[in-house]
Write an enzyme that holds these catalytic residues in place. Structure first.
Site, PDB file in Angstrom:
ATOM      1  N   LYS A   1      34.923  97.473 -63.388  1.00 42.75           N
ATOM      2  CA  LYS A   1      34.081  96.374 -62.895  1.00 42.75           C
ATOM      3  C   LYS A   1      34.460  95.894 -61.489  1.00 42.75           C
ATOM      4  O   LYS A   1      33.608  95.404 -60.755  1.00 42.75           O
ATOM      5  CB  LYS A   1      34.134  95.189 -63.860  1.00 42.75           C
ATOM      6  CG  LYS A   1      33.358  95.421 -65.135  1.00 42.75           C
ATOM      7  CD  LYS A   1      33.315  94.154 -65.977  1.00 42.75           C
ATOM      8  CE  LYS A   1      32.654  94.407 -67.307  1.00 42.75           C
ATOM      9  NZ  LYS A   1      32.409  93.190 -68.076  1.00 42.75           N
TER      10      LYS A   1
ATOM     11  N   ARG B   1      48.986  83.255 -71.193  1.00 44.93           N
ATOM     12  CA  ARG B   1      50.356  83.678 -71.483  1.00 44.93           C
ATOM     13  C   ARG B   1      51.104  83.890 -70.165  1.00 44.93           C
ATOM     14  O   ARG B   1      52.223  83.433 -69.994  1.00 44.93           O
ATOM     15  CB  ARG B   1      50.286  84.974 -72.308  1.00 44.93           C
ATOM     16  CG  ARG B   1      51.603  85.575 -72.662  1.00 44.93           C
ATOM     17  CD  ARG B   1      51.392  86.792 -73.524  1.00 44.93           C
ATOM     18  NE  ARG B   1      50.607  87.843 -72.875  1.00 44.93           N
ATOM     19  CZ  ARG B   1      50.276  88.995 -73.433  1.00 44.93           C
ATOM     20  NH1 ARG B   1      50.658  89.259 -74.680  1.00 44.93           N
ATOM     21  NH2 ARG B   1      49.576  89.894 -72.775  1.00 44.93           N
TER      22      ARG B   1
END
Ligand code: ATR
Length: 289
Positions: A70, A155
């Site tokens: 992408k 995270r």
């Protein structure tokens, strides 16, 4: 479906691609609307410098682009739409005389899903779980729709900081200085530091995706009490662990199925200059369920 010498060819490039639902959706629309087109999967190798001009030379009228291309595909295009450029990712290419032109219909698709579900981001406090490509698109959509604040929880906080920087710059350019000031990041293991309430939360990680149905990126009960609406970008399973947590705490939860359908519908409309009727969208939704 009848294919003849004039049938327009469309497709999707990615790797791997065998689980994609896009051919089923696009071919359904063409058949329902009587448009002479066919949509096929192309497993690409990483040599996009050969793949993109090759498909262009063969006259492929439009392409969807999925993982992992992408962003990388952007340097092989004749131009990109403003929002796709800011997000740094395209998922739809349209054939033009100068080459392919790139769009991001993931963001259009999610916008349409939210409109249909009656979920408005205007003046709302938004939390994004994750900091990958999907999270980045949601962050820009939140700015576009006038969110009051944005908290990106990941995270790896460093990746969240990258999105914060780009979205804040965009908000400043558009005169949304308050949103620029109220865009924050938080490390996932510091989630108890999140104050406030009535959040609209987007689950943008791949944790909980089938077959790991029982997993969720965040299992903290106190967090879910602060969630008014939870949108999981995952659609398999139809009800994720994240959505169950949201509903158990009294919030509204939706999955990403309509986003998937509407990103395809938006691409179809860009390619063919048509409006896909709602009845066709409903048929597709029924089939995919
Ligand atoms: P996409 O392009 O679909 O958004 P991605 O770029 O691979 O996918 O991003 C996946 C996201 O899921 C990331 O935010 C990732 O966190 P890190 O940036 O720390 O890697 C998050 N993610 C994946 N597995 C995770 C796990 N087990 N726990 C927490 N976060 C996880």
């Amino acid at each position: 479906m009848k294919i003849n010498g004039q049938t327009a060819v469309y497709g999707i490039i990615g790797n791997p691609i065998r689980h994609t639902s896009s051919p089923a959706i696009h071919n359904h629309i063409s058949e329902a609307m009587g448009i002479d087109a066919v949509y096929v999967p192309f497993v690409a190798n990483d040599d996009l410098a050969a793949v993109i001009p090759g498909l262009y030379s063969l006259g492929v009228r439009g392409l969807n682009v999925t993982v992992p291309y992408k962003s990388d595909v952007m340097e092989y295009l004749a131009g990109v739409d403003e929002m796709a450029g800011r997000i740094g990712a395209v998922n739809t290419l349209k054939y033009t005389e100068k080459g392919y032109y790139g769009y991001n219909t993931d963001i259009l698709g999610l916008g349409r899903e939210l409109d249909e579900e009656g979920i408005s981001l205007k003046e709302r406090d938004v939390v994004i779980l994750g900091a990958g490509g999907a999270a980045r698109a949601v962050a820009f959509l939140s700015a576009l729709k006038g969110a009051a604040s944005l908290t990106i929880v990941n995270r790896t906080e460093e990746k969240a900081l990258g999105i914060k920087k780009d979205v804040s710059a965009y908000a400043d350019i558009k005169g949304m200085h308050s949103l620029a000031e109220n865009t924050r990041t938080l490390s996932l293991d510091m989630i108890e530091d999140l104050g406030g309430k009535d959040y609209i939360v987007f689950q943008c990680t791949n944790v909980g995706l089938s077959p790991r149905d029982d997993e969720c990126v965040l299992n903290d009960e106190a967090f879910y009490k602060k969630v008014a609406v939870g949108v999981d970008l995952i659609y398999k399973p139809a009800v994720t662990r994240f959505m169950k947590y949201v509903e158990d705490a009294g919030g509204k939860a939706v999955n990403g199925l309509k986003m998937l359908i509407y990103q395809a519908v938006s691409a179809y409309e860009i390619w063919n200059d048509v409006r896909v009727p709602e009845s066709v969208v409903s048929d597709i939704e029924r089939e995919l369920k």
